[in-house]
Design a protein around this motif. Structure first.
Motif, PDB file in Angstrom:
ATOM      1  N   VAL A 126       0.826  -1.206   0.000  1.00  8.89           N
ATOM      2  CA  VAL A 126       0.000   0.000   0.000  1.00  8.89           C
ATOM      3  C   VAL A 126       0.862   1.258   0.000  1.00  8.89           C
ATOM      4  O   VAL A 126       0.513   2.278  -0.609  1.00  8.89           O
ATOM      5  CB  VAL A 126      -0.955  -0.016   1.207  1.00  8.89           C
ATOM      6  CG1 VAL A 126      -1.601   1.350   1.411  1.00  8.89           C
ATOM      7  CG2 VAL A 126      -2.029  -1.057   1.003  1.00  8.89           C
ATOM      8  N   GLY A 132      -0.206   1.671  -4.208  1.00  5.71           N
ATOM      9  CA  GLY A 132      -1.196   2.075  -3.229  1.00  5.71           C
ATOM     10  C   GLY A 132      -2.036   3.245  -3.717  1.00  5.71           C
ATOM     11  O   GLY A 132      -1.557   4.108  -4.484  1.00  5.71           O
ATOM     12  N   GLN A 139      -4.241   6.513   2.726  1.00  8.52           N
ATOM     13  CA  GLN A 139      -3.473   5.692   1.799  1.00  8.52           C
ATOM     14  C   GLN A 139      -3.536   4.243   2.276  1.00  8.52           C
ATOM     15  O   GLN A 139      -2.619   3.733   2.925  1.00  8.52           O
ATOM     16  CB  GLN A 139      -2.015   6.192   1.744  1.00  8.52           C
ATOM     17  CG  GLN A 139      -1.120   5.452   0.765  1.00  8.52           C
ATOM     18  CD  GLN A 139      -1.243   5.961  -0.645  1.00  8.52           C
ATOM     19  OE1 GLN A 139      -1.833   7.013  -0.874  1.00  8.52           O
ATOM     20  NE2 GLN A 139      -0.688   5.239  -1.597  1.00  8.52           N
ATOM     21  N   ASN A 140      -4.630   3.558   1.950  1.00  4.69           N
ATOM     22  CA  ASN A 140      -4.777   2.181   2.445  1.00  4.69           C
ATOM     23  C   ASN A 140      -5.514   1.286   1.452  1.00  4.69           C
ATOM     24  O   ASN A 140      -6.197   0.355   1.851  1.00  4.69           O
ATOM     25  CB  ASN A 140      -5.521   2.171   3.784  1.00  4.69           C
ATOM     26  CG  ASN A 140      -6.838   2.929   3.738  1.00  4.69           C
ATOM     27  OD1 ASN A 140      -7.258   3.383   2.679  1.00  4.69           O
ATOM     28  ND2 ASN A 140      -7.486   3.064   4.870  1.00  4.69           N
ATOM     29  N   TRP A 141      -5.356   1.548   0.153  1.00  2.83           N
ATOM     30  CA  TRP A 141      -6.048   0.768  -0.856  1.00  2.83           C
ATOM     31  C   TRP A 141      -5.071   0.307  -1.931  1.00  2.83           C
ATOM     32  O   TRP A 141      -4.060   0.947  -2.186  1.00  2.83           O
ATOM     33  CB  TRP A 141      -7.169   1.577  -1.518  1.00  2.83           C
ATOM     34  CG  TRP A 141      -8.270   1.962  -0.592  1.00  2.83           C
ATOM     35  CD1 TRP A 141      -8.304   3.036   0.252  1.00  2.83           C
ATOM     36  CD2 TRP A 141      -9.498   1.260  -0.383  1.00  2.83           C
ATOM     37  NE1 TRP A 141      -9.468   3.049   0.957  1.00  2.83           N
ATOM     38  CE2 TRP A 141     -10.235   1.973   0.590  1.00  2.83           C
ATOM     39  CE3 TRP A 141     -10.067   0.115  -0.933  1.00  2.83           C
ATOM     40  CZ2 TRP A 141     -11.490   1.560   1.020  1.00  2.83           C
ATOM     41  CZ3 TRP A 141     -11.314  -0.294  -0.513  1.00  2.83           C
ATOM     42  CH2 TRP A 141     -12.015   0.423   0.462  1.00  2.83           C
ATOM     43  N   ILE A 142      -5.401  -0.830  -2.562  1.00  2.00           N
ATOM     44  CA  ILE A 142      -4.651  -1.344  -3.707  1.00  2.00           C
ATOM     45  C   ILE A 142      -5.645  -1.587  -4.837  1.00  2.00           C
ATOM     46  O   ILE A 142      -6.693  -2.210  -4.626  1.00  2.00           O
ATOM     47  CB  ILE A 142      -3.911  -2.656  -3.371  1.00  2.00           C
ATOM     48  CG1 ILE A 142      -2.828  -2.405  -2.325  1.00  2.00           C
ATOM     49  CG2 ILE A 142      -3.280  -3.266  -4.622  1.00  2.00           C
ATOM     50  CD1 ILE A 142      -2.097  -3.665  -1.895  1.00  2.00           C
ATOM     51  N   GLN A 151      -8.697  -3.372   0.378  1.00  6.00           N
ATOM     52  CA  GLN A 151      -8.134  -2.691   1.546  1.00  6.00           C
ATOM     53  C   GLN A 151      -7.451  -3.740   2.428  1.00  6.00           C
ATOM     54  O   GLN A 151      -8.107  -4.463   3.175  1.00  6.00           O
ATOM     55  CB  GLN A 151      -9.238  -1.978   2.326  1.00  6.00           C
ATOM     56  CG  GLN A 151      -8.707  -1.084   3.437  1.00  6.00           C
ATOM     57  CD  GLN A 151      -9.821  -0.307   4.120  1.00  6.00           C
ATOM     58  OE1 GLN A 151     -10.990  -0.429   3.764  1.00  6.00           O
ATOM     59  NE2 GLN A 151      -9.468   0.497   5.108  1.00  6.00           N
TER      60      GLN A 151
END
Length: 453
Positions: A126, A132, A139-142, A151
């Motif tokens: 991430v 990320g 900033q916690n998503w792919i 997430q």
């Protein structure tokens, strides 16, 4: 006491109440006794977990469809766009739930380390530029391609529950939990590593849930009060610093109990969530008739879906959701309290802590009693990344509930509808003995220690 001519006390006739007592044929008492017996049956926890989780998921799908239509149309998407994605996630989650409910406990323990390693690896990705994604400042998503995102921090909750339960169970078997260093290390450092990776992305809501899971595991492991208070003090101090140094988090804290949007509309979301609940009344305005979802309430189908539920289904709808979560929490506590397997106890307690704490934080934020943490309502809000690990965790609880000795006996005595002749069923029933719940409870309690409830 008056006696008869033979010197014996007179026989009290049926239907007459005892002096100062309750009539024997009191229908209220009979209903209470029947309900108590039904509640104490071996399969009660199994049915509560299975039925409660499915009802929450189905009702959540209905509310996601109702709450997300306007948002989808505003984004020039079909009105059922978010519903279809949530339904797909629910189908995949159903497969995970079924698989987890059929896995043996040994396989669950074997999956602990791979799930932890995978969750840590994805949370590190991430933070890699170009991989990320940032959503709503976190900033916690792919990205998985197209409109699908994941997430990884949601899977960190499941990883901490399984790995922490396996770790504490192995240490309990070796009688090491009486030493504080074995109780804390490596559980607390690993949990802080996960918290650090999550906080790098700014997602404090998920960090609070992981902290609750950590404290739940320590409490189940029998951590002494001083040790428990020490770890709690460190967590509170770190949380205070993180909140104090962030203007966004301070503004959320200031919106607790707000009744006006305030300057620059800083409390807009919190206030309009209260407006939605207040306008619902007793039975709501009806499905699809919400006013707040027309651009007034941000995140109506995710974090604040409980507010739309209150507006469209009223107090009756919100109380039903609360009752389902309460039943799910009670069943999880019952599973954790009636087992002799330490891994089952820690894992069931960790999952129950996770779901209960997340529900309390989400609903408390909607009611204006807690700051808005940005966490979804488990099994209910939109979001496949949150739904998949949660349904796998529900599968864990179902597997543990089925593994109880009394529950196994009750399931074995159920007559199959297909595949066997009536004569074979009768013969197996005779071999198993009389079909009585009390008999099964006595045989199950004989295998359990006297300290179990």
């Amino acid at each position: 006491m008056p006696t008869s001519r033979t010197g014996r006390p007179p026989v009290r006739r049926a239907g007459r109440p005892a002096a100062g007592g309750v009539p024997r044929d009191n229908p209220v008492r009979r209903l209470y006794v029947r309900a108590r017996k039904a509640w104490d049956r071996p399969l009660t926890a199994y049915y509560l977990i299975l039925g409660g989780s499915l009802l929450i998921t189905v009702l959540g799908l209905v509310m996601v469809y109702s709450a997300s239509q306007i948002t989808a149309l505003q984004l020039s998407l079909p009105g059922s766009f978010f519903f279809r994605k949530q339904a797909l996630a629910a189908l995949i989650g159903g497969v995970l739930l079924f698989a987890a409910s059929r896995m043996p406990v040994k396989l669950h323990r074997a999956l602990a380390y791979p799930i932890l390693a995978g969750a840590v690896f994805m949370m590190v990705l991430v933070q890699v530029p170009g991989i990320g994604l940032s959503v709503n400042g976190n900033q916690n998503w792919i990205s998985l391609g197209g409109s699908f995102q994941i997430q990884p921090s949601e899977f960190g909750k499941l990883a901490l529950v399984l790995w922490g339960a396996d770790l504490l169970a192995r240490k309990q078997d070796k009688r090491l939990l009486t030493q504080w260093k074995h109780m804390l290390v490596p559980l607390v450092p690993a949990a802080f590593m996960l918290l650090g990776l999550i906080m790098l992305g700014g997602d404090m809501g998920t960090a609070i849930i992981l902290t609750a899971i950590l404290f739940g595991l320590l409490w189940l492991a029998g951590a002494p009060t001083r040790l428990f208070v020490g770890v709690l003090s460190v967590a509170v101090a770190i949380g205070f610093v993180l909140i104090k140094t962030s203007p966004n988090r301070m503004s959320r804290l200031a919106c607790i109990g707000a009744t006006e949007p305030g300057p620059h509309d800083t409390c807009w979301q919190a206030v309009h969530g209260i407006y939605a609940l207040a306008s619902g009344g007793l039975f709501g305005s009806g499905l699809g008739a919400s006013v707040e979802k027309w651009g007034q309430l941000p995140e109506a189908h995710t974090d604040f879906i409980f507010a739309i539920t209150g507006e469209e289904l009223g107090l009756a709808g919100t109380l039903s959701v609360l009752a389902l979560f309460a039943a799910l929490g009670y069943a999880g506590i019952r599973v954790a309290g009636r087992t002799e397997d330490p891994f089952v106890r820690y894992a069931a307690g960790g999952v129950t802590t996770w779901i209960t704490a997340q529900a309390v934080i989400n609903i408390g934020a909607v009611l204006g009693l807690l700051p808005i943490a940005g966490v979804p309502l488990p099994l209910f809000s939109y979001g496949g990344s949150a739904l998949l690990p949660t349904m796998f965790a529900i599968g864990l609880l179902i597997a543990f509930a089925r593994d109880d000795p009394a529950a196994r006996a009750a399931l074995a005595m159920r007559q199959p509808r297909f595949g066997r002749k009536r004569g074979a069923v009768r013969e197996s029933a005779r071999a198993a003995g009389p079909r009585r719940w009390n008999t099964m409870r006595r045989s199950a309690s004989a295998a359990r220690s006297s300290g179990e409830r």
